[in-house]
Scaffold this motif. Structure first.
Motif, PDB file in Angstrom:
ATOM      1  N   GLN A 152       0.684  -1.198  -0.125  1.00  0.00           N
ATOM      2  CA  GLN A 152      -0.069  -0.128   0.079  1.00  0.00           C
ATOM      3  C   GLN A 152       0.967   1.194   0.044  1.00  0.00           C
ATOM      4  O   GLN A 152       0.713   2.237  -0.638  1.00  0.00           O
ATOM      5  N   PHE A 159      -0.688  -5.979 -10.373  1.00  0.00           N
ATOM      6  CA  PHE A 159      -1.552  -5.420  -9.175  1.00  0.00           C
ATOM      7  C   PHE A 159      -2.828  -4.653  -9.612  1.00  0.00           C
ATOM      8  O   PHE A 159      -2.568  -4.252 -10.750  1.00  0.00           O
ATOM      9  N   ASN A 165      -6.102  -2.452  -8.122  1.00  0.00           N
ATOM     10  CA  ASN A 165      -6.597  -1.354  -7.141  1.00  0.00           C
ATOM     11  C   ASN A 165      -8.049  -1.696  -6.963  1.00  0.00           C
ATOM     12  O   ASN A 165      -8.923  -1.529  -7.987  1.00  0.00           O
ATOM     13  N   TRP A 187      -4.519  -1.879  -3.109  1.00  0.00           N
ATOM     14  CA  TRP A 187      -3.770  -2.776  -4.012  1.00  0.00           C
ATOM     15  C   TRP A 187      -3.619  -4.050  -3.653  1.00  0.00           C
ATOM     16  O   TRP A 187      -3.307  -4.396  -2.399  1.00  0.00           O
TER      17      TRP A 187
END
Length: 487
Positions: free
Chosen positions: A97, A142, A144, A149
């Protein structure tokens, strides 16, 4: 150590790294020269890691040949499982994060080359992921979701997938990696071994101070073992050692446990081993073990939501309540009446479905018996801290504690009953290093708990044996290493 890079086609490796041999997967699998190699590290950059592909077999046969493969078969399998990725990266949550907080899009791809990324601000998360999923080149994806994340996918990549504008950086990263000290140690003599001592320089409640760790290093050296301190960032170097000594507070959901697992999988002598960490860290397990083997302990009840109001009738007040995975007297509390009991039990049951309730035994001190390989090696009296009922009084933040005094004596001077019960329990756990806490009432001895990774510090646990204590522990390592080399 011989370094070999394995590729599907020699054209796949277009970097110039001195001292590194580059061969094809076919050569590694079929040329009789390679099974005969000793002390080789294989960097598998095959194009395909699918089950029973040549890339898969390179890592599989490397394990059979006692070569160190990167990625290993275990890592290849871990990358294929989203659930495993989620479990392994749980500890990186805060760093993920923090590292990605300024990214505006909902998706982000991180390319990792020998633990490095082109942008230095991602070095920390890149190294952590490289340590978890050891492969020369990694791509982490990754996403979100709800302002958080998460890692959606991790995969090993080949040189053909490296963008042209990254290649100068990759060349430099590879050169620096292979020129590091772990690849430039002289060939060991027949009596020389290497040990890693895992510690955290920032830990305030470490089981051994840096001064004490230097005593371990000195004792190891006298026995022909080269010992050096490592931290959690050195995970990818484990395979170059013969032994791992964990001198950092352990826990199951923690990097110390992963180090123990990886070390054991790589054939290292590990203290404390993963099974010991699991068993010693859980007081519910200990309560059941003591009951099954009829080992004396204070009256104990495993408390859950359905029986919580029965425990006071059995144990009386005050009651000691223990979080199953507590350490250093943290997560252990006392309830003196029903109102306090109900409040504290409900709080503990929010963290665990089962907790331990125990009869309170008032004593001025606890015995701490240090045991390794089934044999007691030191005996201490840990006195209560001031007027407190525990050996340590913690501050409000649980970061600093005030300890009671300690008296250390020869094992032969301690009560035989305490030594006997400590050694019996330790042998039920394993051959590692343990600290067994015992209360004494008259001629009776009661087990309170057993700890892996017990405190050993200068002027305290070594007050009687002094340097001999460190030698005795290192001799256990030496015996284990020699045994593993003969297997």
């Amino acid at each position: 150590m011989q370094i070999i890079i394995v590729v599907s086609n020699l054209k796949d490796w277009d970097f110039n790294i001195e001292g590194v041999e580059v061969i094809t997967a076919k050569q590694y699998l079929t040329n009789p020269k390679y099974p005969a190699l000793k002390n080789a590290k294989i960097f598998n950059l095959s194009r395909n890691f699918k089950y029973q592909s040549s890339g898969y077999y390179v890592s599989l046969l490397a394990a059979a040949r006692k070569h160190k493969a990167i990625p290993s078969i275990a890592t290849i399998q871990d990358m294929k499982s989203s659930s495993v990725i989620k479990i392994l990266t749980a500890e990186l949550e805060a760093n993920i994060q923090k590292s990605l907080k300024d990214i505006k899009s909902d998706k982000f791809t991180l390319s990792i080359y020998f633990g490095k990324n082109l942008s230095k601000k991602y070095d920390s998360i890149s190294l952590q992921l490289f340590n978890l999923f050891q492969s020369p080149f990694i791509r982490a994806h990754f996403t979100n979701s709800n302002q958080k994340w998460v890692i959606s996918n991790i995969s090993a990549i080949t040189t053909s997938e490296i963008p042209d504008d990254h290649k100068d950086f990759v060349q430099a990263a590879a050169k620096k990696y292979f020129e590091s000290k772990k690849f430039n140690v002289p060939e060991r003599n027949t009596k020389g071994y290497d040990m890693a001592i895992l510690w955290d320089p920032e830990e305030t409640t470490a089981p051994s101070s840096e001064k004490t760790l230097q005593k371990f290093i000195k004792a190891a050296d006298a026995l022909g073992i080269h010992a050096e301190l490592i931290t959690k960032d050195d995970y990818n170097e484990l395979s170059s050692y013969d032994a791992l000594f964990i001198r950092e507070t352990t826990a199951v959901n923690h990097h110390t446990f992963r180090f123990a697992q990886r070390g054991q999988a790589d054939g290292l002598v590990v203290i404390d081993d993963p099974e010991s960490i699991i068993k010693c860290s859980n007081k519910v397990y200990l309560a059941e073990l003591l009951k099954m083997h009829k080992i004396s302990a204070p009256e104990t009840v495993i408390i859950h939501k359905d029986n919580m109001m029965l425990a006071p009738d059995i144990l009386g007040y005050p009651i000691i309540l223990k979080q199953p995975d507590s350490a250093f007297s943290q997560g252990v509390t006392k309830a003196v009446d029903e109102a306090e009991y109900v409040a504290k039990v409900n709080a503990l049951l929010e963290k665990s479905d089962l907790i331990v309730g125990q009869q309170f035994l008032q004593t001025d001190f606890d015995w701490r018996i240090g045991v390794i390989d089934g044999k007691a090696i030191y005996a201490c009296k840990y006195f209560m801290s001031g007027k407190h009922w525990q050996i340590v009084t913690w501050d409000k933040n649980k970061t600093a504690g005030r300890y009671g005094k300690v008296e250390t004596m020869a094992v032969e001077q301690a009560p035989k009953g305490a030594i006997k019960i400590a050694e019996k329990l330790a042998k039920l756990i394993g051959p590692s290093l343990y600290g067994v806490d015992i209360k004494q009432k008259g001629d009776q001895f009661f087990i309170i708990e057993i700890n892996d990774n017990p405190n050993i510090d200068t002027g305290v646990e070594d007050a009687f044996l002094k340097d001999k204590l460190y030698t005795e522990i290192m001799q256990v390592f030496l015996k284990g290493i020699q045994k593993s080399k003969m297997a």
